[in-house]
Design a protein around this motif. Structure first.
Motif, PDB file in Angstrom:
ATOM      1  N   ARG A 103      93.587   0.113   0.590  1.00 22.00           N
ATOM      2  CA  ARG A 103      93.573   0.474  -0.827  1.00 22.00           C
ATOM      3  C   ARG A 103      92.223   0.091  -1.474  1.00 22.00           C
ATOM      4  O   ARG A 103      91.701   0.794  -2.333  1.00 22.00           O
ATOM      5  N   GLY A 155     100.888  -6.190   4.560  1.00 24.90           N
ATOM      6  CA  GLY A 155     100.266  -6.272   3.246  1.00 24.90           C
ATOM      7  C   GLY A 155      98.758  -6.386   3.313  1.00 24.90           C
ATOM      8  O   GLY A 155      98.037  -5.810   2.493  1.00 24.90           O
ATOM      9  N   GLY A 214     105.335  -3.647   6.330  1.00 29.15           N
ATOM     10  CA  GLY A 214     105.159  -4.989   5.751  1.00 29.15           C
ATOM     11  C   GLY A 214     103.778  -5.564   6.044  1.00 29.15           C
ATOM     12  O   GLY A 214     103.576  -6.775   5.988  1.00 29.15           O
ATOM     13  N   GLU A 238      99.072   4.469   3.616  1.00 26.96           N
ATOM     14  CA  GLU A 238      99.462   3.329   2.788  1.00 26.96           C
ATOM     15  C   GLU A 238     100.976   3.140   2.793  1.00 26.96           C
ATOM     16  O   GLU A 238     101.466   2.016   2.891  1.00 26.96           O
ATOM     17  N   ALA A 239     101.727   4.254   2.722  1.00 27.14           N
ATOM     18  CA  ALA A 239     103.189   4.167   2.730  1.00 27.14           C
ATOM     19  C   ALA A 239     103.661   3.570   4.056  1.00 27.14           C
ATOM     20  O   ALA A 239     104.565   2.725   4.090  1.00 27.14           O
ATOM     21  N   HIS A 281      97.215  -3.065   4.246  1.00 27.82           N
ATOM     22  CA  HIS A 281      97.455  -2.155   3.120  1.00 27.82           C
ATOM     23  C   HIS A 281      96.438  -2.425   2.013  1.00 27.82           C
ATOM     24  O   HIS A 281      95.811  -1.508   1.466  1.00 27.82           O
ATOM     25  N   GLU A 338     102.892  -0.146   4.187  1.00 30.49           N
ATOM     26  CA  GLU A 338     103.774  -0.854   3.259  1.00 30.49           C
ATOM     27  C   GLU A 338     105.148  -1.041   3.893  1.00 30.49           C
ATOM     28  O   GLU A 338     105.742  -2.124   3.842  1.00 30.49           O
ATOM     29  N   LYS A 339     105.637   0.040   4.531  1.00 30.69           N
ATOM     30  CA  LYS A 339     106.966   0.004   5.167  1.00 30.69           C
ATOM     31  C   LYS A 339     106.972  -1.031   6.298  1.00 30.69           C
ATOM     32  O   LYS A 339     107.948  -1.736   6.516  1.00 30.69           O
TER      33      LYS A 339
END
Ligand code: UTP
Length: 288
Positions: free
Chosen positions: A89, A82, A80, A73-74, A85, A77-78
């Motif tokens: 999640r 979305g 971008g 997930e990190a 991600h 996210e890094k």
């Protein structure tokens, strides 16, 4: 109200060896989603909140799949990303997950018995994730409707199967009381075709009452030396109302290689991204 669903996933999956030597059968993907996630999503869509998964050796991937994947997930996210991600999640947010081990695969009934303390004294669902059912209304939701309408203690998903295949299933003997609804009078696990009371087979979806647990404790090993869920349900007939329900939907037996391939093709054809390319490929193959 059904709040809990049990997913027996401790079997060896021998029909898929060598794929299942070190990875769980339940994690085989239908297009891009593991079989067990299809089952969990179906239960969730029927209002189930707690998913109780029976695992064994070599099944850790199932727990990881439904857990938060912090590093992944990190990274997304890094980057971008979305959309991806959110997709990742959403898997751990699907429900609350609980796990119990079945140290030896002594049968489906034994696997269900392992969940007695987690289920407690309330009705619950059992989902075998290798039966994937494509339906407009999720099958578990259909079954909860039947349970409420008929005040049933047990609801069994049933389907007609060819006579020569009855020995692969639990088969019911029942009286038809409405379109697709049977009052179950008896049932037998894996009968020979000439001994089968019908060709109505029990498919991998059940609604069960808490009385199933003492019934399982009292059940001796049956067909194949395993503790059969069918035998324990059979002992409840007369004490609980047992309904067989011919669900609306298409079922794929993803416990077999052929059924699994058919499900993959059917699901991929429905996928807007993959459908056109696969359809063109299949047409070309037919010409060949
Ligand atoms: P299967 O009869 O399909 O057995 O079990 P299996 O081991 O998964 O597969 P094969 O036959 O060797 O290819 C039906 C479901 O019940 C679970 C399985 O994980 C599967 O989801 N099960 C079966 C258990 O959890 N424990 C058992 O002792 C037996």
């Amino acid at each position: 109200m059904i709040r809990k669903a049990v997913f027996p996933a401790a079997g060896f999956g021998t029909r898929f060896l060598p794929a299942t030597k070190a990875s769980p059968k339940e994690m085989l993907p239908l297009v891009d989603k593991p079989l067990i996630q299809h089952g969990v999503e179906e239960a969730r869509a029927a209002g189930v909140r707690d998913m109780i998964i029976v695992t064994g050796r070599g099944k850790n991937a199932i727990e990881d799949h439904f857990d938060v994947s912090f590093e992944l997930e990190a990274t997304l996210e890094k980057k971008g990303d979305g959309k991806l991600h959110a997709l990742i999640r959403s898997i751990s947010d699907l429900a609350d997950f609980f796990y119990v081990r079945q140290n030896l695969p002594l049968g489906l009934g034994h696997a269900v018995l392992r969940t007695m303390d987690l289920v407690g004294y309330e009705p619950f669902a059992v989902v075998l994730s290798d039966d994937v059912i494509d339906a407009k209304t999720p099958v578990m939701r259909q079954m909860i409707g039947i349970q409420e309408k008929y005040g049933a203690g047990v609801v069994l998903a049933i389907q007609e199967v060819p006579r020569d295949q009855v020995s692969r299933y639990g088969i019911i003997k029942g009286k038809r009381i409405a379109e697709g609804v049977y009052e179950v009078e008896d049932m037998v696990e894996k009968p020979k075709p000439d001994k089968a009371p019908s060709n109505l087979a029990i498919i991998g979806r059940y609604i069960l009452p808490p009385a199933i647990f003492p019934a399982l404790q009292a059940t001796q090993p049956g067909a194949g030396g395993e503790i059969q869920l069918t035998d324990a349900i059979r002992s409840l007939i007369g004490k609980e109302r047992v309904i067989g329900y011919q669900f609306k939907g298409t079922r794929y037996d993803c416990g077999t290689k052929l059924g699994f391939q058919m499900a993959n093709i059917a699901f991929a054809l429905k996928d807007p991204e993959l459908g056109p390319g696969l359809r063109a490929f299949l047409k070309k193959e037919k010409v060949r």
